[in-house]
Design an enzyme around this catalytic site. Structure first.
Site, PDB file in Angstrom:
ATOM      1  N   LYS A 112       0.903  -1.189   0.236  1.00  0.00           N
ATOM      2  CA  LYS A 112       0.054  -0.038  -0.169  1.00  0.00           C
ATOM      3  C   LYS A 112       0.732   1.329  -0.119  1.00  0.00           C
ATOM      4  O   LYS A 112       0.498   2.302  -0.507  1.00  0.00           O
ATOM      5  CB  LYS A 112      -0.955   0.061   1.101  1.00  0.00           C
ATOM      6  CG  LYS A 112      -2.004  -1.040   0.836  1.00  0.00           C
ATOM      7  CD  LYS A 112      -3.202  -0.972   1.960  1.00  0.00           C
ATOM      8  CE  LYS A 112      -4.271  -1.893   1.787  1.00  0.00           C
ATOM      9  NZ  LYS A 112      -3.740  -3.614   1.646  1.00  0.00           N
TER      10      LYS A 112
HETATM   11  C1  LIG Z   1      -4.442  -4.668   1.253  1.00  0.00           C
HETATM   12  C2  LIG Z   1      -3.903  -5.633   0.943  1.00  0.00           C
HETATM   13  C3  LIG Z   1      -4.017  -6.940   0.009  1.00  0.00           C
HETATM   14  C4  LIG Z   1      -5.369  -6.555  -0.750  1.00  0.00           C
HETATM   15  O1  LIG Z   1      -5.141  -5.517  -1.812  1.00  0.00           O
HETATM   16  P1  LIG Z   1      -6.454  -4.966  -2.546  1.00  0.00           P
HETATM   17  O2  LIG Z   1      -6.076  -4.109  -3.601  1.00  0.00           O
HETATM   18  O3  LIG Z   1      -7.266  -4.457  -1.532  1.00  0.00           O
HETATM   19  O4  LIG Z   1      -7.040  -6.283  -3.469  1.00  0.00           O
HETATM   20  C5  LIG Z   1      -3.405  -7.823  -0.040  1.00  0.00           C
HETATM   21  N1  LIG Z   1      -2.162  -8.018   0.603  1.00  0.00           N
HETATM   22  C6  LIG Z   1      -1.699  -7.043   1.675  1.00  0.00           C
HETATM   23  C7  LIG Z   1      -0.622  -7.307   2.488  1.00  0.00           C
HETATM   24  C8  LIG Z   1      -2.525  -5.905   1.899  1.00  0.00           C
HETATM   25  O5  LIG Z   1      -2.064  -5.181   2.631  1.00  0.00           O
END
Ligand SMILES: *Cc1c(COP(=O)(O)O)cnc(C)c1O
Length: 463
Positions: A112
Site C-alpha cells: 500500500k
Molecule cells: C491491502 C492488501 C491486500 C489486498 O489488496 P486489494 O487491493 O485490496 O485487493 C493484500 N495483501 C496485503 C498485505 C494488503 O495489505
C-alpha cells in the site's frame, strides 16, 4: 483526461477533483473515460528506465495538464525516494520461471506504500496550490492505516484520523501506526471490530456537517490515484521479464480488488499480460463470482491473511463497468440488486469476458502455511501469508511454463510472524534494518467507544 462515474450520473471531473473526491455523487467510483494505449514499440523503448522514470511516463497522461511536468517528476521522485530498495519494486526468482515482485520496501512494509506515498505528495501539492486544508478519515484492519499515515505525516495541509479496532490488529501493525507522532496524526482505537470502524467512516462521509465546512478526503482504494500508481509496477516487472516480446502472468493476493484491477488496466493499456490470477483467502466472494457467477455476500472469516479479510470488494464495480462497456445505467441497476439481495450474477457473455483474462483460486489457512513452508524449504525464501496465497494460486492456475508467473508480494514476512510460526518454519522473520527499533518507539493513540457521535466530536475538536 476526464474521469467518469461507474454509475453514469455524476459529473465528469478532472484529475485534481478526482484526487480530492471519495465516492462519486451518484454512489459510483471514478474511472478514466479513455485509457492511453501503448504499442509494443513504445513499451520496448522503456526497457532501460528506472522505476521513477517509468512511473512518470505512465502517470503523466492520467494527470494531464493539472500538474506541470517538472513538478510531477519531483513528486514521483520524493514518493519513491522513501523506499529502502533502489529498484523500488525488485523481482526475486523462487522457482522455475516463477517470480516474486517485492512491493514491500516502503516505510510500512506493505504494498500500500507504493500508492499512498504518491497520494500523500499529490494531495499536499494540490492543497498547497489551493491554499486549502483537508481532513482524512480512514478505517483500517492493519495495513492501510499505517501506509496512509506514513504517506500523509509530512503533509502540511492534512489532518489524518485513522480508526482501528482496539486490540484487534497485530502489534507490528499497531506500532507502525501509533509510533508515527505528529500534530496532524490521530490514531483512534475503537472498542469494536473493523466493520464498526468502516461503518463509522462511511457515516462520516455521508453527513459531513461535523467538519465545519472542511473537505473530507478518502484514502482507501476507491481513490483513483491509488489504482493509477499501482499500474506502474506491472509494466516495470513485465518489461524486466521480456515484455513486450513475451507475455507475463500475474498472481495477485486480492481483497478489495484494487491491486489486481491495476493489472487489468495495464493489460488494456497494451502490456502483454497473459493471465491475471485472483488469489483469495477463505473470504472468496471473487472466486465464487468467477467460478460460479455468484457475487454473494457471506459472513466474514478471520484468517492468517487479515488484510484480505473482506466481505465485498469495493473495486469490483470498476471492473463490472468495463465488462458492461461503460454502461453506467446497467451498473446502477446491478448495484441496486446487490444492495437488495446481498448478491448479484451477470449474463453469461459478461462472465465469459472476465474469464478471458482472469483465473481465480481460494486458499485456506492450512494451504497458506503449507506454501510458506514448501517455498522456504525449496528456495529459502520467506513468504508472508498474503504472498503465500498468491504463490499457491499462481501454481494452481499455471498455464504454459514458458510464460513467467509473477506473484505480487504484498507484505514483508516480519509483519506476520504468527503465520510463519504456524507454518513450522524455524527462521524468524526479522524486521528490516530501518525498523529494528520499532518495539522501543513511543506510541500515541486514544481509545474511544464504538460510538459515531463520540468519534465525530473527537475529530471536530481537533481540526
Ligand atoms: C491491502 C492488501 C491486500 C489486498 O489488496 P486489494 O487491493 O485490496 O485487493 C493484500 N495483501 C496485503 C498485505 C494488503 O495489505
Amino acid at each position: 483526461m476526464k474521469y467518469i462515474s461507474t454509475r453514469g450520473k455524476a459529473p465528469k471531473l478532472g484529475f485534481e477533483d478526482v484526487l480530492l473526491t471519495g465516492l462519486a455523487s451518484d454512489g459510483g467510483l471514478y474511472v478514466p473515460d479513455k485509457l492511453p494505449f501503448y504499442s509494443p514499440k513504445q513499451i520496448a523503448s522503456w526497457a532501460g528506465l528506472s522505476y521513477q522514470q517509468l512511473a512518470y511516463k505512465l502517470i503523466k497522461p492520467f494527470v494531464g495538464s493539472s500538474i506541470p511536468a517538472r513538478d510531477l517528476e519531483a513528486i514521483i521522485g520524493k514518493s519513491y525516494g522513501s523506499f529502502r530498495h533502489e529498484a523500488v519494486t525488485p523481482l526475486v526468482q523462487v522457482g522455475h520461471n516463477e517470480w516474486i515482485l517485492e512491493l514491500f520496501h516502503g516505510p510500512t512494509l506493505a504494498f500500500k506504500d507504493v500508492a499512498l506515498q504518491l497520494l500523500g505528495h499529490l494531495l499536499d501539492y494540490v492543497l498547497d496550490r489551493r491554499n486549502e486544508r483537508v481532513v482524512i478519515m480512514g478505517a483500517t484492519s492493519g495495513d492501510t492505516g499505517s501506509a496512509a499515515i506514513e504517506g500523509c505525516r509530512r503533509c502540511k495541509n492534512i489532518d489524518i484520523f485513522i480508526l482501528h479496532p482496539n486490540k484487534r490488529v497485530s502489534e507490528v501493525q499497531r506500532r507502525q501506526m501509533t509510533t508515527a507522532i505528529g500534530k496532524n496524526i490521530f490514531n483512534l482505537a475503537v472498542e469494536g471490530n473493523f466493520d464498526d470502524c468502516q461503518q463509522m467512516v462511511k457515516d462520516c462521509f455521508a453527513d459531513q456537517s461535523f467538519l465545519k465546512g472542511k473537505r473530507l478526503v478518502a484514502v482507501n482504494s476507491i481513490n483513483w490515484a491509488r489504482i493509477m500508481a499501482q499500474i506502474v509496477y506491472y509494466f516495470y516487472a513485465a518489461i524486466h521479464l521480456g515484455a513486450p516480446h513475451r507475455a507475463v502472468s500475474f498472481s495477485v493476493p486480492t481483497g478489495n480488488f484494487g491491486d489486481i484491477f491495476a493489472g487489468y488496466l495495464a493489460k488494456k493499456m497494451g502490456l502483454p499480460v497473459d493471465r491475471l490470477v485472483i488469489a483469495t483467502n477463505r473470504n472468496d466472494i471473487l472466486h465464487r463470482f468467477l467460478s460460479q457467477n455468484q457475487y454473494q455476500k457471506t459472513r466474514l472469516a478471520h484468517t492468517l491473511s487479515p488484510s484480505m479479510d473482506i466481505m465485498v470488494s469495493s473495486n469490483f464495480e470498476r471492473m463490472l463497468f468495463d465488462l458492461y462497456e461503460n454502461n453506467g445505467m446497467a451498473i446502477n441497476t446491478l448495484m441496486q440488486d446487490f444492495q437488495k439481495n446481498n448478491g448479484l450474477s451477470v449474463p453469461a457473455k459478461r462472465l465469459a469476458g472476465a474469464r478471458q483474462i482472469f483465473d481465480s483460486y481460494a486458499v485456506n489457512d492450512k494451504l497458506t502455511c503449507e506454501t510458506i513452508k514448501a517455498v522456504f524449504e525449496k528456495s529459502e525464501y520467506l513468504l508472508d501469508p498474503h504472498t503465500a496465497i498468491g504463490v499457491k494460486a499462481g501454481r494452481e492456475c499455471r498455464g504454459r511454463l514458458s510464460t513467467p508467473m509473477v506473484t505480487l508480494a504484498t507484505a514483508h514476512p516480519a509483519k506476520f510472524p504468527e503465520a510463519i510460526q504456524k507454518a513450522g518454519v524455524k527462521q524468524n522473520p526479522d524486521l528490516p534494518y530501518h525498523m529494528r527499533d520499532l518495539f522501543k518507539r513511543k506510541e500515541k493513540y486514544d481509545v474511544i467507544e464504538n460510538d459515531l457521535k463520540q468519534v465525530q466530536a473527537y475529530v471536530s475538536k481537533r481540526i
